[in-house]
Scaffold this active site. Sequence first.
Site, mmCIF file in Angstrom:
data_model
loop_
_atom_site.group_PDB
_atom_site.id
_atom_site.type_symbol
_atom_site.label_atom_id
_atom_site.label_comp_id
_atom_site.label_asym_id
_atom_site.label_seq_id
_atom_site.Cartn_x
_atom_site.Cartn_y
_atom_site.Cartn_z
ATOM 1 N N LYS A 68 0.795 -1.228 -0.086
ATOM 2 C CA LYS A 68 -0.046 0.089 -0.009
ATOM 3 C C LYS A 68 0.844 1.326 0.080
ATOM 4 C CE LYS A 68 -2.138 -1.492 3.589
ATOM 5 N NZ LYS A 68 -1.614 -2.999 3.638
ATOM 6 N N THR A 69 1.976 1.310 0.990
ATOM 7 C CA THR A 69 2.897 2.423 0.783
ATOM 8 C C THR A 69 3.488 2.568 -0.337
ATOM 9 O OG1 THR A 69 3.072 1.853 3.426
ATOM 10 C CG2 THR A 69 4.423 3.685 2.475
ATOM 11 N N ASP A 113 -1.727 6.511 6.476
ATOM 12 C CA ASP A 113 -1.768 5.103 6.735
ATOM 13 C C ASP A 113 -2.789 4.668 8.011
ATOM 14 O OD1 ASP A 113 -0.911 2.402 6.433
ATOM 15 O OD2 ASP A 113 0.990 2.794 7.533
ATOM 16 N N THR A 162 -5.968 -1.766 7.032
ATOM 17 C CA THR A 162 -5.916 -3.228 6.911
ATOM 18 C C THR A 162 -7.381 -3.553 7.189
ATOM 19 O OG1 THR A 162 -5.536 -3.078 9.303
ATOM 20 C CG2 THR A 162 -3.660 -3.779 7.818
ATOM 21 N N ARG A 221 6.765 -7.962 1.683
ATOM 22 C CA ARG A 221 7.740 -7.429 2.997
ATOM 23 C C ARG A 221 8.493 -8.515 3.603
ATOM 24 N NH1 ARG A 221 5.092 -4.110 6.907
ATOM 25 N NH2 ARG A 221 5.102 -2.425 5.331
#
Length: 346
Positions: A68-69, A113, A162, A221
């Site tokens: 997302k980031t 976020d 989320t 990640r």
Amino acid sequence: MAREKIISNESGGVEDEQFNMALRPQTLADCIGTGDLLEKLKISIAAARGRNEPMEHVLLHGPPGLGKTTLAYVIAHEMGSTIRVSSGPALTRPSDLIGILTNLEARDVLFIDEIHRLSPAVEEYIYPAMEDYKVDFIVDSGMHSRTINLPLKPFTLIGATTRSGMLSPPLRTRFGITHHLDFWSAEDLLLRCRMTAGMLKMEYDESALEMLARRARGTPRIANRLLRRCRDYAQVKGDGRLTGSSVTAALELEGIDVLGLDDLDRRFLAKMIEIYQGGPVGIEAMAATLGEETDTLVDVVEPYLLQTGLLARTRRGRLATMKAYQHLGINPPATREETPLFDEPE
Ligand code: ADP
């Protein structure tokens, strides 16, 4: 017990964040996967640039660590604009938000976020900002109170969450593009592993990277993080080259099994079976049993167990599936086979 850092999708501190930043692609062309979203973004960005307007507001939802980031940074880069980064919990007062909004230049990107954690008082100011590029606020009180109407430069808000279910409907409907990020396929993760291995100038056997990609819990990640651990292992225990056997040994040392589950995942399923006869059981009861935060279980543990078919969610609670019994090597009780494992979905 705190979740092991290695598997946690959450940021693992400054060093980890720097590593993450360095590995983030900057352009859409360098991005991997994420379904049809990249194509949609490409079109929206080209159209917005053609009109010299900001891009539509974008909402990205999905488990942590899926990109997302990264996408927020890529969008800002492709728009040729600057990104400002904040988060729901950081914006405690309306003035925090107003301060950021009034400093945005035309077509800048504001990335928030954990947007589901914005306080209602702050959220109020987001609506007119998103819709009409303005903020209204009241100064003074009583007789002297007056409303100041502050125009803003046209900007793009990118929200990440989320838990899209926790977003208020008025906020959700103000996003022009909404996209759910799914767990990555092993093929996409393999591309990511090759990219990272290349950037870290690592030598590797293809089979070693394939194994790593299969065990990275569908999360880029985690793939990056595991790759670093395997690199350390290969350097200390071997000649530095990543081989199938060094990856197997390194992952075993980290407690990661063939499905990519870690200790907490296995404890979650094992306790569900041992204490609650495989369920159905409520998530709060599971959190209390494991001594973990409910949020951690909901955001980080459950999504992958659901995706791999080890867990089912029903109206009456969570249920360990037959596959979970098999994976843990536990014999299901005789009555279990007669009970339907999946009752009506939630
Ligand atoms: P999130 O914001 O959803 O928690 P991040 O954007 O921090 O996830 O992504 C974690 C890591 O995954 C990044 O550092 C990057 O290395 C990798 N990554 C994410 N999305 C992509 C992508 N589309 N292409 C290549 N790598 C990606």
